[in-house]
Design a protein around this motif. Structure first.
Motif, PDB file in Angstrom:
ATOM      1  N   PRO A 189       0.822  -1.261   0.328  1.00  0.00           N
ATOM      2  CA  PRO A 189      -0.249   0.229   0.131  1.00  0.00           C
ATOM      3  C   PRO A 189       0.848   1.270   0.075  1.00  0.00           C
ATOM      4  CG  PRO A 189      -0.456  -1.617   1.776  1.00  0.00           C
ATOM      5  CD  PRO A 189       0.466  -1.815   0.876  1.00  0.00           C
ATOM      6  N   SER A 245      -2.487   5.796   3.075  1.00  0.00           N
ATOM      7  CA  SER A 245      -3.658   4.378   1.514  1.00  0.00           C
ATOM      8  C   SER A 245      -4.261   4.033   3.043  1.00  0.00           C
ATOM      9  CB  SER A 245      -2.688   4.132   1.042  1.00  0.00           C
ATOM     10  OG  SER A 245      -3.935   2.553   0.313  1.00  0.00           O
ATOM     11  N   GLU A 246      -5.391   3.629   2.988  1.00  0.00           N
ATOM     12  CA  GLU A 246      -6.877   2.654   3.422  1.00  0.00           C
ATOM     13  C   GLU A 246      -6.850   1.305   3.112  1.00  0.00           C
ATOM     14  OE1 GLU A 246     -10.434   4.298   3.820  1.00  0.00           O
ATOM     15  OE2 GLU A 246      -9.311   6.182   4.918  1.00  0.00           O
ATOM     16  N   ASP A 247      -5.813   0.843   2.466  1.00  0.00           N
ATOM     17  CA  ASP A 247      -5.499  -0.266   1.792  1.00  0.00           C
ATOM     18  C   ASP A 247      -4.750  -1.162   2.960  1.00  0.00           C
ATOM     19  OD1 ASP A 247      -6.838   0.856  -0.545  1.00  0.00           O
ATOM     20  OD2 ASP A 247      -5.169   0.227  -2.081  1.00  0.00           O
ATOM     21  N   LEU A 307     -12.083  -6.146  -1.127  1.00  0.00           N
ATOM     22  CA  LEU A 307     -12.666  -5.584   0.180  1.00  0.00           C
ATOM     23  C   LEU A 307     -12.915  -6.466   1.056  1.00  0.00           C
ATOM     24  CD1 LEU A 307     -14.946  -3.177  -1.799  1.00  0.00           C
ATOM     25  CD2 LEU A 307     -12.557  -2.950  -1.131  1.00  0.00           C
ATOM     26  N   VAL A 366     -12.220  -1.609   3.782  1.00  0.00           N
ATOM     27  CA  VAL A 366     -11.224  -1.682   2.997  1.00  0.00           C
ATOM     28  C   VAL A 366     -10.057  -2.679   2.296  1.00  0.00           C
ATOM     29  CG1 VAL A 366     -10.168  -0.166   4.823  1.00  0.00           C
ATOM     30  CG2 VAL A 366      -9.837  -3.105   4.994  1.00  0.00           C
ATOM     31  N   LYS A 367      -9.725  -1.996   1.298  1.00  0.00           N
ATOM     32  CA  LYS A 367      -9.696  -3.235   0.273  1.00  0.00           C
ATOM     33  C   LYS A 367      -7.874  -3.550   0.402  1.00  0.00           C
ATOM     34  CE  LYS A 367      -7.400  -2.118  -4.006  1.00  0.00           C
ATOM     35  NZ  LYS A 367      -7.050  -0.976  -5.276  1.00  0.00           N
ATOM     36  N   ALA A 381      -4.603  -4.974  -0.249  1.00  0.00           N
ATOM     37  CA  ALA A 381      -3.423  -4.728  -1.034  1.00  0.00           C
ATOM     38  C   ALA A 381      -2.533  -6.035  -1.485  1.00  0.00           C
ATOM     39  CB  ALA A 381      -2.206  -3.304  -1.139  1.00  0.00           C
TER      40      ALA A 381
END
Length: 374
Positions: free
Chosen positions: A131, A135-137, A155, A167-168, A170
């Motif tokens: 990430p 980042s919120e990943d 997600l 959140v995703k 990564a």
């Protein structure tokens, strides 16, 4: 013609008249100087190179809260970074640990700075991507990803006591350790969700230094940052010291053996030269030459071989050390003038020492006996 020029001319012609024998001695000195120069260069550079290699195995210093404290203030890590030499500090990765629900399953989560983790723990293998900063990943440990049946790009839902966020993923990380059971996300995001702004649980530091230097820095940190308890990662630091000690002992042993072989080869060659020149030595003595002049002549020949062979060897030794460093560590080494000087001095000293026995034989030649052909 002056005495000095005549002396050097005499030595030069003496070496040329016995080219084959002197070439063998010259090669012996050159090989000895090559190995000496190369190994000493490697010996000098091995701690730095090995330190870099061991840093790929992770942190060698932990920064923990003292006493009954459960967390550290994040700004204390910045204070510690200022106490450490910038040219040896690889990085300090902060971690905040806690429990959260991930897709309704309670799991361990860790907040950190991903870009710093890449420096401190380069052995982490990521499937997907790291990430970006802030980042919120998130990154899932391999065990967690297998349990949740999650792939990079999908997600997941993070839920704390009073907040929830989608959140995703990564990437998925494999380390061969406990990290595979964690969910990793950006430190500031986790601090915000847990309402622990500015707090961390532990920090992992990676420093290019030996155990002695690390121990000194731990004392400095304890004295100047009271809320932090630094602890060495013994497995890493002691393994590094053990490997370095064995490599350096090997360098000592090989260098000594090569110098002894060089000394024997030069001494044998010079003894053969003295035997061939017994009549010449006897004639010089009969004409009034003193032992001093005989000694200076043979020592001059030996020292000339030592100087020339030493110069050749120091040049070849640098290329030898460079080849070893590039092939073993994947990095070049820097040229060290002091090592060149050391190798040259040792080469001249060894050839001078090797000439002592032949010179003693030359001074014991009796002119009357030799000239009668006995």
């Amino acid at each position: 013609m002056t005495k000095q020029s005549m002396y050097f001319t005499m030595i030069w012609h003496a070496l040329l008249r016995r080219r084959s024998r002197m070439l063998i001695a010259l090669l012996a000195v050159a090989i000895g100087a090559t190995v000496l120069s190369g190994l000493v260069t490697i010996y000098y550079d091995v701690p730095r190179q090995m330190g870099r290699e061991f840093r790929s195995y992770g942190a060698n210093l932990l920064l923990l809260p003292t006493g009954e404290q459960q967390v550290l203030a994040e700004n204390e890590i910045s204070s510690i970074a200022n106490l450490l030499p910038s040219d040896k500090l690889i990085g300090i990765a902060p971690y905040l640990y806690d429990h959260m629900k991930v897709n309704e399953q309670p799991l361990l989560v860790a907040g950190t700075h991903f870009q710093t983790v890449k420096k401190v723990s380069p052995y982490w293998q990521i499937r997907g991507v790291w990430p970006d900063e802030n980042s919120e990943d998130v990154v899932l440990g391999a065990e967690v990803a297998e349990r949740l049946q999650i792939e990079p790009g999908q997600l997941v839902t993070l839920a704390s006591n009073d907040s929830e966020k989608k959140v995703k993923v990564a990437g998925i990380v494999r380390t061969g350790g406990k990290e595979e059971n964690f969910v990793f996300l950006d430190l500031s995001l986790l601090q915000q969700m847990l309402h622990k702004e500015g707090m961390i649980s532990v920090a992992q530091a990676s420093i290019t230094a030996n155990e002695t230097e690390l121990t000194e820095w731990t004392h400095t940190i304890e004295q100047q940052v009271p809320g932090v308890a630094p602890r060495l990662v013994k497995q890493v630091t002691q393994s590094e010291q053990t490997v370095l000690g064995k490599l350096q002992a090997l360098v000592y042993l090989v260098t000594i053996v090569v110098l002894l072989l060089t000394l024997i080869c030069v001494a044998t060659t010079m003894m053969a030269v003295v035997t061939e020149r017994r009549k010449e030595i006897g004639l010089k003595k009969a004409l009034g030459a003193e032992n001093r002049s005989i000694i200076l002549e043979f020592l001059g020949e030996g020292l000339a071989l030592g100087t020339l062979g030493g110069l050749m060897g120091t040049i070849l030794g640098f290329f030898f050390a460079q080849a070893v460093s590039v092939n073993v560590f994947g990095r070049g080494i820097s040229f060290q003038p002091l090592i060149v000087l050391l190798a040259l001095v040792v080469s001249v000293s060894v050839t001078g020492l090797a000439c002592l026995i032949p010179v003693k034989i030359a001074t014991d030649v009796e002119p009357a006996i030799v000239l009668r052909g006995e």
